[in-house]
Scaffold this motif. Structure first.
Motif, mmCIF file in Angstrom:
data_model
loop_
_atom_site.group_PDB
_atom_site.id
_atom_site.type_symbol
_atom_site.label_atom_id
_atom_site.label_comp_id
_atom_site.label_asym_id
_atom_site.label_seq_id
_atom_site.Cartn_x
_atom_site.Cartn_y
_atom_site.Cartn_z
ATOM 1 N N THR A 1 0.964 -1.171 -0.001
ATOM 2 C CA THR A 1 -0.003 -0.021 -0.006
ATOM 3 C C THR A 1 0.908 0.913 0.050
ATOM 4 O O THR A 1 0.565 2.007 -0.706
ATOM 5 C CB THR A 1 -1.010 -0.075 1.265
ATOM 6 N N LYS A 2 1.983 1.276 0.795
ATOM 7 C CA LYS A 2 2.719 2.273 0.648
ATOM 8 C C LYS A 2 3.380 2.566 -0.765
ATOM 9 O O LYS A 2 3.515 3.880 -1.131
ATOM 10 C CB LYS A 2 4.200 2.100 1.696
ATOM 11 N N THR B 1 0.550 4.404 -2.671
ATOM 12 C CA THR B 1 0.175 5.806 -2.101
ATOM 13 C C THR B 1 1.530 6.688 -2.256
ATOM 14 O O THR B 1 1.572 7.781 -1.694
ATOM 15 C CB THR B 1 -0.384 5.786 -0.828
ATOM 16 N N ARG C 1 3.501 8.181 1.060
ATOM 17 C CA ARG C 1 3.009 9.399 1.750
ATOM 18 C C ARG C 1 2.894 9.130 3.317
ATOM 19 O O ARG C 1 2.066 8.250 3.356
ATOM 20 C CB ARG C 1 1.962 10.048 1.034
ATOM 21 N N TRP D 1 -3.289 8.668 3.878
ATOM 22 C CA TRP D 1 -4.457 8.765 2.671
ATOM 23 C C TRP D 1 -4.937 10.038 2.751
ATOM 24 O O TRP D 1 -4.956 10.947 3.656
ATOM 25 C CB TRP D 1 -5.477 7.680 3.161
ATOM 26 N N PHE E 1 -9.752 4.920 -2.888
ATOM 27 C CA PHE E 1 -8.473 4.443 -3.550
ATOM 28 C C PHE E 1 -8.778 4.624 -5.013
ATOM 29 O O PHE E 1 -9.568 3.619 -5.631
ATOM 30 C CB PHE E 1 -8.172 3.361 -3.089
ATOM 31 N N ARG F 1 -6.841 4.027 -8.876
ATOM 32 C CA ARG F 1 -5.347 3.614 -9.515
ATOM 33 C C ARG F 1 -5.635 3.243 -11.144
ATOM 34 O O ARG F 1 -6.820 2.505 -10.994
ATOM 35 C CB ARG F 1 -4.763 2.590 -8.961
#
Length: 244
Positions: free
Chosen positions: A54-55, A58, A61, A98, A103, A105
């Motif tokens: 997940t990092k 994203t 951040r 977040w 989400f 993408r």
């Protein structure tokens, strides 16, 4: 315990790695396209990823927390119950930044975000999530309790089918806790031999113990560009191991 049907759906090189230079080869890119198509065909209610993955999605951040927020926020927060699909992120330390509860993408449907926390997750991070409309559930005291997480996803969000899409530590942890029903493994006909790339299954350092798991071959198909799709059911476990 009522919980979703859970499938680990993963793309791997022939040497068992799930990221690395091999992914730039034409055969691996073709396998990646097949992986995305099959993931949609499963028609899951939720896709689950680990903290590291997940990092990456994203942009690494970090969350900007208001440390003054030290109130005892509720353990579970439901911002949206009727999403078409959920993006579930395992994040026991509260590390994901977040911008909103959606989400987005390229190549994937928009998904509502659910964070899986533990009781050790700071109250300031829970406040951070609430302000951005991110749902969260608490599963475990100091380490992730996969069974509790799955039960809450079923009960609070009506998740009936969930795909675990990596990385290796979250794949192995959910297997160790006996909540995985099936493995959907796509093998790309490529490898790079990198010693530093993560593998399909990796033991988290937070697992107190780890035991071998066996699988039963359910189906196998040859795909385009010499990729192979293997489907296994999971040998049932006779006891629960504490998760990470």
């Amino acid at each position: 315990m009522e919980r979703p049907r859970i499938i680990i759906h993963i793309l791997s090189a022939l040497d068992g790695k799930i990221t690395g230079p091999f992914m730039e080869r034409p055969s691996a890119r073709a396998a990646g396209g097949q992986y995305g198509r099959i993931r949609l065909e499963y028609n899951g209610d939720a896709w689950l990823y680990g903290t590291v993955t997940t990092k990456e999605f994203t942009g690494c951040r970090p969350p900007i927390l208001d440390e003054a927020e030290d109130n005892a926020f509720e353990k579970d927060f439901v911002a949206k119950r009727d999403a078409e699909i959920y993006y579930v992120s395992v994040d026991p330390l509260g590390e994901i930044g977040w911008e909103s509860g959606e989400f987005k993408r390229a190549g994937n449907p928009d998904a509502h975000v659910i964070e899986i926390l533990t009781e050790k997750t700071p109250a300031a991070y829970r406040a951070y999530l609430q302000k951005r409309g991110v749902s969260y559930i608490t599963a475990g005291a100091e380490r992730l309790d996969c069974q509790t997480a799955c039960e809450k996803l079923y009960r609070l969000f009506a998740v009936k089918t969930m795909l675990i899409c990596g990385g290796g530590a979250v794949n192995w942890t959910f297997l160790q806790e006996g909540v995985v029903d099936e493995i959907s493994l796509l093998l790309a006909p490529a490898a790079d031999g990198s010693p530093d790339s993560p593998a399909v299954f990796q033991q988290s350092p937070l697992l107190k113990e780890s035991r071998p798991i066996e699988f039963h071959l359910k189906d196998m198909r040859r795909l385009q560009k010499d990729a192979v799709h293997l489907i296994y059911t999971v040998e049932r476990q006779d006891r629960k191991t504490e998760g990470s």
